[in-house]
Enzyme design. Structure first.
Site, PDB file in Angstrom:
ATOM      1  N   ASN A   1       0.851  -1.182   0.000  1.00  0.00           N
ATOM      2  CA  ASN A   1       0.000   0.000   0.000  1.00  0.00           C
ATOM      3  C   ASN A   1       0.895   1.243   0.000  1.00  0.00           C
ATOM      4  OD1 ASN A   1      -2.740   1.092   0.470  1.00  0.00           O
ATOM      5  ND2 ASN A   1      -1.970   1.725   2.481  1.00  0.00           N
TER       6      ASN A   1
ATOM      7  N   GLU B   1      -7.245   4.783   0.717  1.00  0.00           N
ATOM      8  CA  GLU B   1      -7.265   5.846   1.734  1.00  0.00           C
ATOM      9  C   GLU B   1      -7.728   7.162   1.116  1.00  0.00           C
ATOM     10  OE1 GLU B   1      -3.601   6.129   3.989  1.00  0.00           O
ATOM     11  OE2 GLU B   1      -3.365   3.946   4.084  1.00  0.00           O
TER      12      GLU B   1
ATOM     13  N   ASP C   1      -9.010  10.605   0.116  1.00  0.00           N
ATOM     14  CA  ASP C   1      -9.599  11.875   0.542  1.00  0.00           C
ATOM     15  C   ASP C   1      -9.115  12.947  -0.415  1.00  0.00           C
ATOM     16  OD1 ASP C   1      -6.970  12.246   1.625  1.00  0.00           O
ATOM     17  OD2 ASP C   1      -7.662  11.826   3.662  1.00  0.00           O
TER      18      ASP C   1
ATOM     19  N   HIS D   1      -4.496  10.012  -1.385  1.00  0.00           N
ATOM     20  CA  HIS D   1      -4.681  11.274  -0.659  1.00  0.00           C
ATOM     21  C   HIS D   1      -4.409  12.362  -1.694  1.00  0.00           C
ATOM     22  CE1 HIS D   1      -4.959   9.304   3.196  1.00  0.00           C
ATOM     23  NE2 HIS D   1      -3.839   8.642   2.955  1.00  0.00           N
TER      24      HIS D   1
HETATM   25  O1  9MR Z   1      -5.046   8.861   9.872  1.00  0.00           O
HETATM   26  C1  9MR Z   1      -3.903   8.429  10.610  1.00  0.00           C
HETATM   27  C2  9MR Z   1      -3.630   9.394  11.710  1.00  0.00           C
HETATM   28  O2  9MR Z   1      -4.696   9.353  12.667  1.00  0.00           O
HETATM   29  C3  9MR Z   1      -2.323   9.082  12.363  1.00  0.00           C
HETATM   30  O3  9MR Z   1      -2.004  10.076  13.317  1.00  0.00           O
HETATM   31  C4  9MR Z   1      -1.245   9.004  11.316  1.00  0.00           C
HETATM   32  C5  9MR Z   1       0.079   8.655  11.911  1.00  0.00           C
HETATM   33  O4  9MR Z   1       1.067   8.572  10.934  1.00  0.00           O
HETATM   34  O5  9MR Z   1      -1.588   8.033  10.351  1.00  0.00           O
HETATM   35  C6  9MR Z   1      -2.734   8.352   9.681  1.00  0.00           C
HETATM   36  O6  9MR Z   1      -3.002   7.392   8.685  1.00  0.00           O
HETATM   37  C7  9MR Z   1      -2.043   7.262   7.656  1.00  0.00           C
HETATM   38  C8  9MR Z   1      -2.074   5.840   7.222  1.00  0.00           C
HETATM   39  O7  9MR Z   1      -1.863   4.988   8.308  1.00  0.00           O
HETATM   40  C9  9MR Z   1      -1.047   5.574   6.140  1.00  0.00           C
HETATM   41  N1  9MR Z   1      -1.200   6.492   5.045  1.00  0.00           N
HETATM   42  C10 9MR Z   1      -1.270   7.891   5.401  1.00  0.00           C
HETATM   43  C11 9MR Z   1      -2.344   8.109   6.443  1.00  0.00           C
HETATM   44  C12 9MR Z   1      -2.489   9.595   6.737  1.00  0.00           C
HETATM   45  O8  9MR Z   1      -1.320  10.083   7.334  1.00  0.00           O
END
Ligand code: 9MR
Length: 583
Positions: free
Chosen positions: A437, A502, A504, A473
């Protein structure tokens, strides 16, 4: 063949104000009548019995103020034959808004009825005469145009349909794509209304189509008219015949005149044997919010097929101390999903981020790190066997520099840590789909290429990888259906699944109506790409409500990235996803 030499007469009346009674002072003298002329009169579109004639009417007027012109198409005086009719003698109004040089042109379209005749056809010349409001002819207002009747418009001439193929759908409804080509010598633009008037299935008759008239506008390119690719919806009724390939025909008609365009018939095949699925729709959810916010839990539980724990299955959450596992929150999400008939997308077994301090700060040998990695994967993937249907086995292996990202894994084990992780995951859960991913692989570039090289290498080594997750993203306009589709197809050609994992689409906040509409268009692009790729298994948004999103904290000034707003009201992007969401 037909021959038609005709004259159309247009009576023109002018007024400076839009009201007919308020004639301008300059109308008092013939010398001050605005110079009006007609140029390049041409048939712009039509059929055998009805044409539209364009009249580019040019006003050369010294005044900066707008001028209204009223005109009427007088009964025609055809010099050769009388096969043109004026519409109904109605008055038409044109508003001229002089530009800086005081000259403006307005193109008007006049519908004429072409009566059948039996005279040989050739190019026909007609002219349009304008007259002033008092009925006198304004000599400057004469135009000459040619109707190219040699290019027949109607049966025998027009559109061909080819290349039909199913592009999306499920067992009850499909979309069929077909290509309409137009071949004729004609003006630069030709519009055609069509409806699907006949459809016959030769195997069984369980297919129905929408019959709503649609418009196709063909534009002439250097090598003729550019074919138009169209997609129509067909609904498939259940039947008990054994399914086989079904052949059907699409016949285009022109509903504006009811003429059937006999040549516009295409044959297509519905491959019923291949089950056609809708993409699974998913959302990342967080346990704290799920447990506290009933509106959030309601939408999360009802609308999605699959949920991804946003943080709860990451290493720092599941194994905060070496060998000490904490599954309370991840278990709670799995329980929630099971209760709501949902699958779980596990995220993530090996990542460079959100690792516990004992792991990142430890000084482990390569073999110790391999044990740590495989033990962790074994424990977590075994626990969720059956509930987790897809695992992000490795998250974000490629750095923004398109090289293998430095991490505890790549630096402590080496580049083969991915192979090791995937083999461990397959051993722990033989049925879950195993994904790699990453982000910013949705469009061509060094990072996308590096990911492809990495994955192609794993496939060639027999590493048990099933798919590639495209995080997506993005922001409006950045991700297009074409760019995403191009990247998808590289992996599907390797026999792998792809998924949007993921999604958005961030916009500046406060969001404007325009940015939300552009955002919806980007959501649509992602949906289009996933629908078009037969192996795109689903679309997961990273959260679903603007009330809970990682964007504002990481991209100050941006937000509003998700389909529901912060008060759970649907945004334009929601309506893009709605047809695919659970109810
Ligand atoms: O949405 C997640 C956020 O709550 C956390 O603080 C963060 C920590 O790195 O990770 C975010 O999720 C990520 C995902 O695990 C991997 N791809 C990017 C996402 C957004 O940062």
């Amino acid at each position: 063949m037909y021959r038609r030499l005709v004259t159309l007469t247009a009576i023109l009346m002018t007024a400076a104000a839009t009201s007919w009674s308020a004639l301008p002072a300059e109308r008092a003298s013939a010398d001050t009548i605005p110079a009006i002329s007609i140029g390049d009169v041409a048939v712009s579109e039509g059929t055998e019995t009805a044409r539209k004639v364009s009249l580019p009417i040019v006003l050369s007027h010294p005044s900066a103020s707008p001028v209204s012109v009223q005109y009427r198409i007088a009964p025609e005086t055809a010099s050769a034959d009388t096969d043109f009719d004026d519409r109904d003698g109605r008055l038409f109004t044109i508003q001229f808004n002089p530009n800086a040089s005081g000259v403006t042109a307005v193109v008007k379209y006049v519908s004429v009825t072409v009566l059948p005749d039996s005279i040989d056809e050739s190019d026909e010349t007609f002219h349009v005469t304008l007259s002033d409001p008092l009925g006198a002819t304004v000599n400057r207002g004469v135009g000459v145009g040619t109707i190219r009747d040699d290019d027949p418009i109607g049966p025998g001439f027009l559109a061909t349909v080819s290349d039909q193929s199913i592009v999306e759908g499920d067992l009850a409804s499909r979309s069929v794509k077909f290509l309409v080509s137009l071949s004729q010598r004609a003006p630069a633009t030709v519009s055609l209304y069509y409806s699907i008037v006949a459809l016959s299935a030769t195997a069984n008759s369980d297919v129905a189509v929408t019959t709503m008239p649609r418009r196709l506008t063909f534009t002439r390119g250097s090598s003729g008219f550019t074919p138009i690719s169209k997609t129509i919806s067909v609904s498939v009724k259940a039947d008990d015949l054994s399914e086989g390939n079904e052949t059907f025909a699409i016949v285009l008609s022109n509903p504006s005149v009811g003429v059937l365009l006999a040549d516009a018939t295409g044959i297509g095949t519905i491959v019923d044997d291949e089950p056609i699925r809708r993409p699974l729709m998913g959302a990342a959810v967080t346990w704290p919010t799920l447990s506290l916010d009933s509106s959030y839990a309601d939408v999360a539980g009802r609308r999605f097929d699959i949920v991804t724990p946003e943080n709860e299955m990451k290493w720092d959450a599941t194994e905060p101390s070496r060998g000490v596992y904490t599954f309370a929150r991840s278990d709670a999400i799995v329980k929630f999903a099971t209760e709501h008939g949902q699958a779980v997308h596990g995220h993530a077994l090996a990542w460079h981020s959100q690792n516990p301090a004992w792991l990142t700060n430890g000084s482990f040998t390569r073999s110790e790190l391999i044990s740590i990695l495989t033990d962790h994967i074994d424990t977590v993937a075994t626990r969720y066997r059956g509930a987790v249907t897809v695992w992000d086995v490795v998250n974000e292996p490629i750095g923004d520099d398109a090289l293998l990202r430095p991490s505890v894994w790549s630096q402590g084990i080496g580049s083969d840590y991915l192979d090791i992780a995937f083999h461990a995951a397959r051993a722990a859960d033989p049925t879950a789909k195993l994904y790699v991913n990453d982000y910013n692989i949705e469009y061509a570039g060094p990072k996308a290429d590096a990911m492809y090289t990495l994955v192609a290498g794993m496939v060639s080594r027999g590493v048990p990888i099933d798919g590639v997750g495209f995080q997506t993203h993005t922001f409006p306009g950045w991700t297009t259906a074409e760019s995403l589709g191009t990247q998808f197809s590289r992996y599907t050609a390797l026999g792998l699944d792809v998924a949007v994992t993921e999604l958005d689409v961030r916009v500046p906040v406060p969001a404007s109506a325009a940015s939300l509409s552009a955002q919806a268009a980007t959501y649509q692009s992602v949906v289009d790409a996933c629908i078009a790729a037969i192996r795109c298994t689903g679309i997961t948004t990273w959260g679903f409500t603007d009330a809970h999103s990682w964007i504002p904290a990481v991209f100050p000034g941006f937000g509003a990235a998700l389909p529901w707003d912060a008060t759970y009201q649907p945004k334009p992007a929601y309506f893009v996803l709605e047809p695919y969401l659970r109810n």
